[in-house]
Design a protein around this motif. Structure first.
Motif, PDB file in Angstrom:
ATOM      1  N   PHE A 175     -21.184 -48.822-117.891  1.00 55.39           N
ATOM      2  CA  PHE A 175     -20.915 -47.774-118.875  1.00 55.39           C
ATOM      3  C   PHE A 175     -22.168 -46.936-119.122  1.00 55.39           C
ATOM      4  CE2 PHE A 175     -21.238 -46.359-123.290  1.00 55.39           C
ATOM      5  CZ  PHE A 175     -20.238 -45.396-123.280  1.00 55.39           C
ATOM      6  N   SER A 176     -23.307 -47.583-119.299  1.00 58.12           N
ATOM      7  CA  SER A 176     -24.534 -46.837-119.589  1.00 58.12           C
ATOM      8  C   SER A 176     -24.976 -45.992-118.391  1.00 58.12           C
ATOM      9  CB  SER A 176     -25.652 -47.771-120.063  1.00 58.12           C
ATOM     10  OG  SER A 176     -25.900 -48.788-119.134  1.00 58.12           O
ATOM     11  N   LEU A 177     -24.725 -46.460-117.180  1.00 54.58           N
ATOM     12  CA  LEU A 177     -25.007 -45.639-116.003  1.00 54.58           C
ATOM     13  C   LEU A 177     -24.098 -44.413-115.966  1.00 54.58           C
ATOM     14  CD1 LEU A 177     -25.601 -48.339-113.242  1.00 54.58           C
ATOM     15  CD2 LEU A 177     -27.306 -46.774-114.207  1.00 54.58           C
ATOM     16  N   GLU A 178     -22.827 -44.608-116.318  1.00 52.59           N
ATOM     17  CA  GLU A 178     -21.906 -43.470-116.397  1.00 52.59           C
ATOM     18  C   GLU A 178     -22.369 -42.484-117.469  1.00 52.59           C
ATOM     19  OE1 GLU A 178     -17.885 -44.761-117.079  1.00 52.59           O
ATOM     20  OE2 GLU A 178     -17.632 -45.449-115.020  1.00 52.59           O
ATOM     21  N   GLU A 179     -22.843 -42.999-118.570  1.00 52.34           N
ATOM     22  CA  GLU A 179     -23.324 -42.147-119.662  1.00 52.34           C
ATOM     23  C   GLU A 179     -24.533 -41.325-119.193  1.00 52.34           C
ATOM     24  OE1 GLU A 179     -23.007 -40.585-123.493  1.00 52.34           O
ATOM     25  OE2 GLU A 179     -21.607 -41.855-122.393  1.00 52.34           O
ATOM     26  N   LEU A 180     -25.447 -41.953-118.486  1.00 51.52           N
ATOM     27  CA  LEU A 180     -26.596 -41.233-117.944  1.00 51.52           C
ATOM     28  C   LEU A 180     -26.131 -40.125-117.000  1.00 51.52           C
ATOM     29  CD1 LEU A 180     -29.650 -40.845-117.453  1.00 51.52           C
ATOM     30  CD2 LEU A 180     -29.429 -42.556-115.617  1.00 51.52           C
ATOM     31  N   ALA A 181     -25.222 -40.453-116.096  1.00 50.57           N
ATOM     32  CA  ALA A 181     -24.740 -39.464-115.131  1.00 50.57           C
ATOM     33  C   ALA A 181     -24.029 -38.298-115.812  1.00 50.57           C
ATOM     34  CB  ALA A 181     -23.809 -40.133-114.123  1.00 50.57           C
ATOM     35  N   SER A 182     -23.363 -38.564-116.926  1.00 50.04           N
ATOM     36  CA  SER A 182     -22.667 -37.481-117.624  1.00 50.04           C
ATOM     37  C   SER A 182     -23.636 -36.588-118.409  1.00 50.04           C
ATOM     38  CB  SER A 182     -21.593 -38.040-118.560  1.00 50.04           C
ATOM     39  OG  SER A 182     -22.175 -38.643-119.690  1.00 50.04           O
ATOM     40  N   ARG A 183     -24.748 -37.150-118.854  1.00 41.42           N
ATOM     41  CA  ARG A 183     -25.722 -36.370-119.638  1.00 41.42           C
ATOM     42  C   ARG A 183     -26.753 -35.663-118.764  1.00 41.42           C
ATOM     43  NH1 ARG A 183     -27.213 -39.767-125.024  1.00 41.42           N
ATOM     44  NH2 ARG A 183     -25.097 -40.430-125.542  1.00 41.42           N
ATOM     45  N   ALA A 184     -27.012 -36.207-117.603  1.00 44.91           N
ATOM     46  CA  ALA A 184     -28.015 -35.637-116.685  1.00 44.91           C
ATOM     47  C   ALA A 184     -27.356 -35.431-115.325  1.00 44.91           C
ATOM     48  CB  ALA A 184     -29.214 -36.561-116.581  1.00 44.91           C
ATOM     49  N   GLU A 185     -26.320 -34.607-115.312  1.00 46.02           N
ATOM     50  CA  GLU A 185     -25.551 -34.400-114.087  1.00 46.02           C
ATOM     51  C   GLU A 185     -26.433 -33.892-112.956  1.00 46.02           C
ATOM     52  OE1 GLU A 185     -21.744 -32.448-114.320  1.00 46.02           O
ATOM     53  OE2 GLU A 185     -21.662 -32.883-116.460  1.00 46.02           O
ATOM     54  N   GLY A 186     -26.205 -34.428-111.795  1.00 47.02           N
ATOM     55  CA  GLY A 186     -26.940 -34.020-110.611  1.00 47.02           C
ATOM     56  C   GLY A 186     -26.943 -35.135-109.583  1.00 47.02           C
TER      57      GLY A 186
END
Length: 126
Positions: free
Chosen positions: A40-51
């Motif tokens: 979940f936290s990895l998904e959260e990172l990817a959603s906030r810092a897309e790239g």
């Protein structure tokens, strides 16, 4: 373009809270709950810092790509961050900062864009 989430947000936040509580009470968290908190936290990172310029690895639970910049498509990416689950969750929840994580020797970051400090913590728990 928003990432497609695999983990329900309420379940993911619950797993993160369980992890934070287990650290505070010095109890062991179940492996499935630990895995969900990491993913979940990895998904959260990817959603906030897309790239796609940085690959963040938390073996054996998950990997994500984040941070805008040149896209990498083959072989080992030039910007890689890798660490154990407990260290990742400590960073994601604000229990540890990037500089101290680097000093621990458990955080391996390579490449010009492999500094996640501007994107952490994701969710803070007391």
């Amino acid at each position: 373009m928003a990432i497609k989430r695999r983990i329900d947000e309420a379940e993911g936040r619950s797993a993160l809270r369980q992890w934070a509580n287990s650290v505070q009470t010095e109890t062991k968290l179940s492996r499935p709950a630990l895995a969900m908190a990491v993913r979940f936290s990895l998904e959260e990172l990817a959603s906030r810092a897309e790239g796609n310029s940085v690959e963040v690895r938390v073996p054996p639970f998950g990997v994500t790509q984040c941070i805008p910049g040149p896209r990498h498509t083959r072989g080992t990416p030039p910007n890689v961050v890798e660490m154990p689950a407990e260290l990742w969750l400590s960073l994601a929840t604000g229990k540890l900062n990037w500089a101290k994580a680097l000093q621990s020797g458990q955080l391996h970051a390579s490449g010009l864009r492999a500094d996640l400090s501007a994107h952490l913590p994701l969710i803070e728990y007391p």
